[in-house]
Write a protein that holds these residues in place. Structure first.
Motif, short mmCIF file in Angstrom:
data_model
loop_
_atom_site.label_atom_id
_atom_site.label_comp_id
_atom_site.label_asym_id
_atom_site.label_seq_id
_atom_site.Cartn_x
_atom_site.Cartn_y
_atom_site.Cartn_z
N VAL A 12 -0.17 8.89 -4.15
CA VAL A 12 -1.51 8.77 -4.71
C VAL A 12 -1.96 7.33 -4.48
O VAL A 12 -1.13 6.43 -4.28
CB VAL A 12 -1.52 9.10 -6.22
CG1 VAL A 12 -1.15 10.56 -6.46
CG2 VAL A 12 -0.60 8.19 -7.00
N PRO A 13 -3.27 7.09 -4.48
CA PRO A 13 -3.75 5.72 -4.29
C PRO A 13 -3.16 4.76 -5.32
O PRO A 13 -2.95 5.13 -6.47
CB PRO A 13 -5.27 5.84 -4.46
CG PRO A 13 -5.56 7.26 -4.12
CD PRO A 13 -4.37 8.05 -4.60
N MET A 14 -2.88 3.55 -4.87
CA MET A 14 -2.29 2.54 -5.73
C MET A 14 -3.09 1.25 -5.60
O MET A 14 -3.55 0.91 -4.52
CB MET A 14 -0.84 2.28 -5.30
CG MET A 14 -0.11 1.28 -6.16
SD MET A 14 1.59 1.03 -5.62
CE MET A 14 2.31 2.58 -6.11
N SER A 15 -3.24 0.55 -6.71
CA SER A 15 -3.92 -0.75 -6.73
C SER A 15 -2.90 -1.86 -6.87
O SER A 15 -1.94 -1.75 -7.63
CB SER A 15 -4.90 -0.83 -7.89
OG SER A 15 -5.95 0.06 -7.71
N LEU A 16 -3.14 -2.92 -6.12
CA LEU A 16 -2.28 -4.11 -6.20
C LEU A 16 -3.15 -5.32 -6.48
O LEU A 16 -4.20 -5.49 -5.85
CB LEU A 16 -1.55 -4.35 -4.88
CG LEU A 16 -0.56 -3.29 -4.43
CD1 LEU A 16 -0.05 -3.61 -3.03
CD2 LEU A 16 0.60 -3.19 -5.40
N ASN A 17 -2.71 -6.16 -7.41
CA ASN A 17 -3.42 -7.40 -7.67
C ASN A 17 -3.02 -8.43 -6.62
O ASN A 17 -1.85 -8.58 -6.30
CB ASN A 17 -3.08 -7.94 -9.06
CG ASN A 17 -3.68 -7.10 -10.15
OD1 ASN A 17 -4.81 -6.64 -10.05
ND2 ASN A 17 -2.94 -6.89 -11.22
#
Length: 133
Positions: A12-17
């Protein structure tokens, strides 16, 4: 993501800072591209979140590239870009006309008292509200 992919887990889409220093170094796009190819991850599954300050700061990378160019190259390969904590700095919405971003995460402090703080109302609404009270 690679371990999940190898284990057969649907990705699934993942966000990274992304830290300002990572954006300023100038190798962010090539590093991320290499990692995605090495591990067989589709770029559209990745969203990079950067703070308003990190994005709008005018410092160029050591190679003389500006942050807008870096972000454009990331978007060109399919990575999503999000501005995190928008409203905590001095940026105006007009900045967004010049920056291609996929998501805007407005800081809670910017909107928390929007409905209850009468100073946030237009002057015409304030005067009718005070007559109603």
């Amino acid at each position: 993501m690679n371990a999940w992919r190898k284990a057969g887990v649907p990705l699934v889409p993942m966000s990274l800072n992304i830290a300002p220093a990572q954006l300023q170094r100038g190798e962010l796009q090539s590093t991320i591209s290499t990692l995605l190819k090495t591990h067989g991850i589709r770029p559209e599954l990745l969203q990079l979140e950067m703070t308003e300050r990190a994005i709008f700061d005018s410092h160029n990378t050591p190679a003389g590239e500006n942050r807008q160019d870096t972000m454009a190259r990331l978007r060109d390969i399919g990575i999503k870009i999000a501005i995190d904590d928008f409203g905590t700095g001095y940026s105006s919405l007009s900045y967004l006309k010049h920056w291609r971003v996929d998501a805007l995460k407005i800081d809670r402090s910017f909107v928390r008292d929007l409905v209850t703080d009468s100073s946030d109302l237009p002057s015409s609404a304030r005067s009718s509200r005070s007559r109603a009270i």
